[in-house]
Design a protein around this motif. Sequence first.
Motif, PDB file in Angstrom:
ATOM      1  N   ASP A 195       0.823  -1.209   0.000  1.00 47.06           N
ATOM      2  CA  ASP A 195       0.000   0.000   0.000  1.00 47.06           C
ATOM      3  C   ASP A 195       0.861   1.265   0.000  1.00 47.06           C
ATOM      4  N   VAL A 196       1.912   1.255   0.803  1.00 45.63           N
ATOM      5  CA  VAL A 196       2.806   2.416   0.887  1.00 45.63           C
ATOM      6  C   VAL A 196       3.518   2.626  -0.447  1.00 45.63           C
ATOM      7  N   THR A 197       3.962   1.544  -1.069  1.00 47.50           N
ATOM      8  CA  THR A 197       4.624   1.659  -2.376  1.00 47.50           C
ATOM      9  C   THR A 197       3.677   2.247  -3.414  1.00 47.50           C
ATOM     10  N   GLY A 198       2.421   1.779  -3.402  1.00 47.19           N
ATOM     11  CA  GLY A 198       1.437   2.320  -4.342  1.00 47.19           C
ATOM     12  C   GLY A 198       1.165   3.789  -4.106  1.00 47.19           C
ATOM     13  N   LEU A 199       1.046   4.186  -2.835  1.00 46.41           N
ATOM     14  CA  LEU A 199       0.835   5.595  -2.505  1.00 46.41           C
ATOM     15  C   LEU A 199       2.001   6.452  -2.959  1.00 46.41           C
ATOM     16  N   ALA A 200       3.215   5.972  -2.699  1.00 48.18           N
ATOM     17  CA  ALA A 200       4.397   6.732  -3.097  1.00 48.18           C
ATOM     18  C   ALA A 200       4.427   6.931  -4.610  1.00 48.18           C
ATOM     19  N   ARG A 201       4.011   5.904  -5.346  1.00 47.85           N
ATOM     20  CA  ARG A 201       3.993   6.014  -6.802  1.00 47.85           C
ATOM     21  C   ARG A 201       2.951   7.038  -7.267  1.00 47.85           C
ATOM     22  N   GLU A 202       1.769   7.033  -6.665  1.00 51.17           N
ATOM     23  CA  GLU A 202       0.731   8.009  -7.028  1.00 51.17           C
ATOM     24  C   GLU A 202       1.206   9.438  -6.791  1.00 51.17           C
ATOM     25  N   ILE A 203       1.824   9.662  -5.648  1.00 53.67           N
ATOM     26  CA  ILE A 203       2.302  11.017  -5.328  1.00 53.67           C
ATOM     27  C   ILE A 203       3.448  11.408  -6.258  1.00 53.67           C
ATOM     28  N   GLU A 204       4.299  10.438  -6.603  1.00 52.74           N
ATOM     29  CA  GLU A 204       5.396  10.730  -7.529  1.00 52.74           C
ATOM     30  C   GLU A 204       4.862  11.178  -8.890  1.00 52.74           C
ATOM     31  N   VAL A 205       3.830  10.489  -9.379  1.00 51.63           N
ATOM     32  CA  VAL A 205       3.214  10.876 -10.653  1.00 51.63           C
ATOM     33  C   VAL A 205       2.597  12.267 -10.542  1.00 51.63           C
ATOM     34  N   HIS A 206       1.964  12.542  -9.403  1.00 52.60           N
ATOM     35  CA  HIS A 206       1.345  13.852  -9.185  1.00 52.60           C
ATOM     36  C   HIS A 206       2.399  14.965  -9.175  1.00 52.60           C
ATOM     37  N   LEU A 207       3.557  14.682  -8.599  1.00 54.59           N
ATOM     38  CA  LEU A 207       4.639  15.668  -8.555  1.00 54.59           C
ATOM     39  C   LEU A 207       5.287  15.881  -9.906  1.00 54.59           C
ATOM     40  N   ASP A 208       5.273  14.848 -10.747  1.00 56.34           N
ATOM     41  CA  ASP A 208       5.932  14.920 -12.052  1.00 56.34           C
ATOM     42  C   ASP A 208       4.995  15.541 -13.076  1.00 56.34           C
ATOM     43  N   ASP A 209       4.632  16.807 -12.854  1.00 55.13           N
ATOM     44  CA  ASP A 209       3.646  17.488 -13.694  1.00 55.13           C
ATOM     45  C   ASP A 209       4.232  18.659 -14.469  1.00 55.13           C
ATOM     46  N   GLN A 210       5.575  18.750 -14.488  1.00 56.15           N
ATOM     47  CA  GLN A 210       6.242  19.847 -15.208  1.00 56.15           C
ATOM     48  C   GLN A 210       5.790  21.223 -14.723  1.00 56.15           C
ATOM     49  N   ARG A 211       5.427  21.314 -13.430  1.00 56.91           N
ATOM     50  CA  ARG A 211       5.013  22.580 -12.820  1.00 56.91           C
ATOM     51  C   ARG A 211       3.823  23.214 -13.569  1.00 56.91           C
ATOM     52  N   GLN A 212       2.962  22.383 -14.079  1.00 60.38           N
ATOM     53  CA  GLN A 212       1.848  22.846 -14.895  1.00 60.38           C
ATOM     54  C   GLN A 212       0.940  23.814 -14.139  1.00 60.38           C
ATOM     55  N   GLY A 213       0.512  23.404 -12.936  1.00 51.52           N
ATOM     56  CA  GLY A 213      -0.391  24.250 -12.178  1.00 51.52           C
ATOM     57  C   GLY A 213       0.249  25.545 -11.728  1.00 51.52           C
ATOM     58  N   GLU A 214       1.519  25.497 -11.354  1.00 47.41           N
ATOM     59  CA  GLU A 214       2.218  26.711 -10.933  1.00 47.41           C
ATOM     60  C   GLU A 214       2.403  27.674 -12.101  1.00 47.41           C
ATOM     61  N   ARG A 215       2.613  27.103 -13.290  1.00 53.55           N
ATOM     62  CA  ARG A 215       2.726  27.960 -14.479  1.00 53.55           C
ATOM     63  C   ARG A 215       1.409  28.666 -14.756  1.00 53.55           C
ATOM     64  N   ILE A 216       0.289  27.953 -14.572  1.00 50.87           N
ATOM     65  CA  ILE A 216      -1.007  28.595 -14.789  1.00 50.87           C
ATOM     66  C   ILE A 216      -1.219  29.703 -13.767  1.00 50.87           C
ATOM     67  N   ARG A 217      -0.904  29.424 -12.511  1.00 50.19           N
ATOM     68  CA  ARG A 217      -1.137  30.412 -11.452  1.00 50.19           C
ATOM     69  C   ARG A 217      -0.225  31.624 -11.600  1.00 50.19           C
ATOM     70  N   ASP A 218       1.069  31.400 -11.854  1.00 53.72           N
ATOM     71  CA  ASP A 218       2.042  32.485 -11.880  1.00 53.72           C
ATOM     72  C   ASP A 218       2.333  33.001 -13.289  1.00 53.72           C
ATOM     73  N   GLY A 219       1.997  32.213 -14.308  1.00 56.66           N
ATOM     74  CA  GLY A 219       2.320  32.579 -15.677  1.00 56.66           C
ATOM     75  C   GLY A 219       3.652  31.984 -16.105  1.00 56.66           C
ATOM     76  N   ALA A 220       3.674  31.333 -17.265  1.00 54.33           N
ATOM     77  CA  ALA A 220       4.929  30.804 -17.795  1.00 54.33           C
ATOM     78  C   ALA A 220       5.831  31.970 -18.201  1.00 54.33           C
ATOM     79  N   SER A 221       7.117  31.863 -17.896  1.00 50.52           N
ATOM     80  CA  SER A 221       8.040  32.963 -18.165  1.00 50.52           C
ATOM     81  C   SER A 221       8.689  32.802 -19.541  1.00 50.52           C
TER      82      SER A 221
END
Length: 383
Positions: free
Chosen positions: A155-181
């Motif tokens: 279960d812990v391994t599966g959770l870690a994998r889900e969070i890793e995928v969530h983190l590997d988003d190329q800063r998409q949401g932050e770019r939307i919020r702050d604007g891509a430079s």
Amino acid sequence: VSRPEPRLATRAKLSNPLSGEALDTGLVIWFPGPASFTGEDVIEISCHGGEAVKKSIVNAALDSGVRLAEPGEFSRRAFLNGKMDLTEAEGLADLVASETEAQRKQALRQLKGESGRVYEDWRRRVLRCLAHVEAELDFVDEDLPPGLRAGVANDVTGLAREIEVHLDDQRQGERIRDGASVVIVGAPNVGKSSLLNRLVRRDVAIVHETAGTTRDLIEVRLDLSGYPLTVFDTAGLRDSVDEIENEGMRRARVAVGGADLVIGLWDASRFPHLDAYTLSLLGRGGLAVFNKTDLSTRQLPTTVGGCRAIMVSCKTGAGLDVLLEELRSRAEQMMAGSGSPTISRRRHRESLSACHKALTRFASAGEPELSAEELRYAVHALG
């Protein structure tokens, strides 16, 4: 004065409670707690929009002992009273500050609790794993179900994998919020400031034939089909003994280091000469632009350093529509969401990274006491 019915717009005469002076006629709505935005008793007054009317009502309230709310105080009270979690409160702040359609949509989804529900689900699952590990500690003499520890590890391994995928988003949401430079670099007098003015459709940068006119970063927000961009005009790159100009070039190099997209700009009338310094900053995935095509009769390249090249004339406007469409396409690639909640703030990313590290350490913790401590740290980070 009778109290209005809850959540029912009531027409009322508004007057100063101390002097009795009539102020206006408007609508009053009473929201009794806890069924209100903040969870407390709230009254909303809708009055006529004149400044004098609004000021008279506010002053009458202040004279009666009411104080003005602090910035964000209603959201803070709603958070403290359990009406929204912190991600929803931040989503509300982002919604108020949104300037583009992509920012509005992302903030609204966060305000609706989409991010919070994902994080809370992960937190519950980690808590369940922690409960199983602590059962192993507390009931060491009992016959616990076989394979309990192995199931927790999976279960812990599966959770870690889900969070890793969530983190590997190329800063998409932050770019939307702050604007891509987007950083424009090039030698002096190739037309960087002219290009910036053309892109934002107004004169924000001084344009002059004198080399070194731009000595500092000029930052402008741009909305491209709902996607926010922050475009930087930089000092021309050349050898100089001027300390101020050199500082401007240093800032230009720093901006390039943090850029989501670098536009290398060259003078088409000087081709095949290409400023090597600009070429070195272009980087993989950059965009090459040739300006002053109205002064050139040469065949210009379609790529430079492996990057697409676009021909424009800031003087006539030729090719600018092609450049804007390319920028829009790049922005969509960087910020178009997959439909799942995105990480919109650095605080979220740091907490999720801390949780992921703790879950990763769980596998090598060894002793149940250490394993439990890693899971407690993961729960705390998610919380």
